[in-house]
Design an enzyme around this catalytic site. Structure first.
Site, PDB file in Angstrom:
ATOM      1  N   ASP A   1       1.952 -16.756   7.721  1.00 57.66           N
ATOM      2  CA  ASP A   1       3.161 -16.942   6.924  1.00 57.66           C
ATOM      3  C   ASP A   1       4.058 -17.916   7.686  1.00 57.66           C
ATOM      4  OD1 ASP A   1       4.189 -15.491   8.986  1.00 57.66           O
ATOM      5  OD2 ASP A   1       4.978 -13.867   7.757  1.00 57.66           O
TER       6      ASP A   1
ATOM      7  N   ASP B   1      -1.572  -9.995  -0.304  1.00 57.57           N
ATOM      8  CA  ASP B   1      -1.516  -9.409   1.040  1.00 57.57           C
ATOM      9  C   ASP B   1      -0.475  -8.319   1.004  1.00 57.57           C
ATOM     10  OD1 ASP B   1       0.978 -11.207   1.210  1.00 57.57           O
ATOM     11  OD2 ASP B   1       1.046 -10.080   3.084  1.00 57.57           O
TER      12      ASP B   1
ATOM     13  N   CYS C   1     -17.475   6.098  -0.916  1.00 60.18           N
ATOM     14  CA  CYS C   1     -16.972   5.014  -0.069  1.00 60.18           C
ATOM     15  C   CYS C   1     -17.930   4.767   1.096  1.00 60.18           C
ATOM     16  CB  CYS C   1     -15.573   5.375   0.438  1.00 60.18           C
ATOM     17  SG  CYS C   1     -14.892   4.160   1.572  1.00 60.18           S
TER      18      CYS C   1
ATOM     19  N   CYS D   1     -17.059   3.073   3.923  1.00 62.53           N
ATOM     20  CA  CYS D   1     -16.287   2.640   5.090  1.00 62.53           C
ATOM     21  C   CYS D   1     -16.702   3.431   6.335  1.00 62.53           C
ATOM     22  CB  CYS D   1     -14.781   2.791   4.824  1.00 62.53           C
ATOM     23  SG  CYS D   1     -14.118   4.417   5.198  1.00 62.53           S
TER      24      CYS D   1
ATOM     25  N   CYS E   1     -15.567   7.120   6.189  1.00 60.19           N
ATOM     26  CA  CYS E   1     -16.278   7.975   5.216  1.00 60.19           C
ATOM     27  C   CYS E   1     -17.751   8.144   5.561  1.00 60.19           C
ATOM     28  CB  CYS E   1     -16.115   7.417   3.805  1.00 60.19           C
ATOM     29  SG  CYS E   1     -14.430   7.611   3.181  1.00 60.19           S
TER      30      CYS E   1
ATOM     31  N   HIS F   1     -10.312   3.043   6.462  1.00 56.16           N
ATOM     32  CA  HIS F   1     -10.630   3.434   5.081  1.00 56.16           C
ATOM     33  C   HIS F   1      -9.818   2.637   4.067  1.00 56.16           C
ATOM     34  CE1 HIS F   1     -11.511   5.760   1.498  1.00 56.16           C
ATOM     35  NE2 HIS F   1     -10.205   5.664   1.256  1.00 56.16           N
TER      36      HIS F   1
END
Lengths: 380, 380
Positions: A91, A273, A311, A313, A316, A342
């Site tokens: 940014d 974002d 999930c 991830c 998980c 997650h």
């Protein structure tokens, strides 16, 4: 170079691809926020691969203040410094200067402000922001703008908009100059302009018409999710989007919830974002395809299931709700780390599923299902 | 079953192997401390594999208080709960009861104390400690003992020693009873007795002679590194070691620095544990083969090298001193995580190199080199 692969027929949603010197970005995309060069919650650049991140976003203001952009440059820029070898976006520092720093003084040249770390006076204008972002060597640099809080007084918003447009020309010229330097880290650094105008349709449109003349590689909608109602945010996107160039990526800054992202895509946005996935995770607030859940709820005390059975991830795949809940309650860093992993995985998966839906031609039904489902509380 | 693979000729050092129901432990070994079921610094059971951990140690007191050992049991014990599938050791809770909890009242039955979390009154004696450790399902359970601070008054230390010996019989009987239960998590749970006696040679020896009669699978030296000088600690190990059974693993509790470990092995110790690698890491204090370093030192500000060029840990493989230093300064969790991973890897590597030296027959020269080198400050 931005390619539109396909468009939805019933909405403004697009499936695109931005080719950059640091890799390809498939859109719609969610950018993972590494404020000071690391994702909050002990997540490294290598973990980002595991959660299917495409692009890492870092903050110019924070890195300028600590450790300093020259140090980052000496370490090979953001990519060398953090170890993340994919695309990055920085940014402009503008948002933090206007929201976090103290004792601001805005002039035509730029802004003088006090560091939130040690109070020292710092000056930042369009040229300084570009020099810092050039040192960081990001794939995409953002224009230095003023982000006014909503609601804003019409005449103030108008004058601020006009100054932001003048600043954009200076950003473009300075980044062009920096990119010609033979020692520059990323000679192909892309500049995205930022549309402002508070909640005023005429200001938003006039400003967009002005900045699109510069024919930049991308355009953002800034100054939203800063105090206005969600419906008003959607209205502004709808107002300004028809004036954004069709063949350039559009980035809705700092937005938002999973439902906000689905609604943003529906209205023609490509980049998003937000700190929400990491910030919420630290308090046990998790996102799943069946809705939101708070893991600190007593009902998960002895629950052997993963956060979400569907999930993939790292949290998980390996750990139970009972375990992660215990860790967060006991203020163990590992609890926050697993929860952040997650949530980031979910956000990245969300945009991946949106891309699949657009390619598969079933985006409309996806949109209708998830615009409400994702905002609801998970039943189990 | 404990096998001595080889012994050093000039010292008491041994290279051994403990075969357990949860896997083989090669000794000398350093146990990695996961107090509440997670290593401090956001390190998971899966990360422990990466840093070559052989055995994870967790704290009975902490897990009993939060989330509760019955909950851990319902989740499959420590291994099911944390995801760590290798051997585990649980302490007895005694050390925390005597150092952390408030308002202690010691009787022959056990100890009544106040939880350091919410102040509620809890009773723990030998039987309670065994029941909790049985619920946690650890590979090795530690006997419930009183750990007196050094210096201690002789008569108090003597009475405490005698009680600890009586408690050990109750621990053994209770664990035997629990292991017969068809629903027990680990019917092969091993009990290690703990030698006490403060800094008094006669008490240490008499106590060791008493407890070795029980023919337990292992013995620990407790009550050290709790206030006495390092040289005195070495003296006590040397005093009591000849009275420890040759064919059982010996565990020096809560010790210590890398140099302490080298000296401990030299004196016949096989098992070690300490919070030092994780606690020090959080303040930038790192261990390397070339000595100690504090990463917060200004000279590392712009240093592109890994913490240690010869280290294969996840932090050294991927990140620079400059980056990790920045993260710790900015209080980013990732900084602590990387520093902890490095230190744990170093401790595990240290015991691996000790084992290699013993097998290779060059332990004496290894010992002479590293007993001093590891305690010094790294030159670069």
């Amino acid at each position: 170079m931005y390619i539109i692969i396909c468009k939805d027929e019933k909405s403004r949603a697009r499936r695109g691809r931005l080719v950059t010197p640091h890799g390809v970005i498939e859109t719609p995309v969610f950018m993972n926020v590494a404020t000071c060069g690391a994702i909050k919650g002990g997540v490294s650049a290598f973990d980002l691969k595991d959660v299917h991140c495409q692009i890492m976003l870092s903050n110019t203001y924070h890195l300028h203040i600590r450790p300093g952009d020259k140090l980052v440059r000496d370490q090979g820029g953001l990519r060398g410094f953090t170890g993340w070898d994919g695309p990055t976006l920085t940014d402009s520092g503008g948002f933090q200067v206007f929201s976090l720093a103290g004792l601001r003084k805005i002039k035509e040249e730029g802004v003088t402000f006090a560091s939130h770390i040690d109070g020292r006076r710092i000056f930042m204008g369009p040229e300084e922001s570009m020099r810092i972002q050039s040192n960081l060597g990001s794939t995409i640099a953002m224009a230095f703008d003023e982000c006014v809080e909503n609601p804003a007084e019409y005449n103030y918003a108008k004058r601020s908009c006009e100054r932001t447009a003048r600043w954009l020309v200076r950003c473009r010229d300075e980044l062009y100059r920096l990119s010609q330097d033979e020692n520059t880290l990323n000679p192909g650094q892309l500049l995205f302009g930022i549309n402002q105008g508070s909640t005023y349709a005429d200001l938003r449109i006039r400003h967009m018409e002005t900045i699109r003349e510069l024919d930049l590689p991308g355009y953002a909608i800034g100054g939203l999710a800063v105090g206005e109602e969600t419906e008003e945010m959607y209205r502004i996107i709808e107002t300004v989007e028809p004036y954004m160039p069709e063949d350039r990526p559009r980035y809705l800054m700092g937005v938002g919830t999973p439902a906000n992202i689905v609604e943003g895509v529906h209205r023609g946005v490509d980049f998003f974002d937000c700190v929400m996935p990491s910030r919420n995770a630290r308090h046990g607030n998790l996102f799943t395809w069946a809705g939101k859940m708070n893991l600190l709820n007593e009902k998960y005390l002895n629950d052997p299931r993963p956060i979400d059975e569907n999930c993939g991830c790292p949290a998980c795949r390996n750990h139970s709700r009972a375990y992660i809940r215990h860790l967060i309650k006991a203020k163990e860093m590992l609890g926050m780390r697993l929860a952040v992993l997650h949530n980031l995985y979910f956000y990245n998966e969300l945009t991946a599923k949106i891309r699949e839906a657009l390619e598969g031609g079933y985006y409309e039904s996806f949109y209708q299902k998830y615009r409400t489902a994702l905002a609801e509380r998970r039943p189990d």
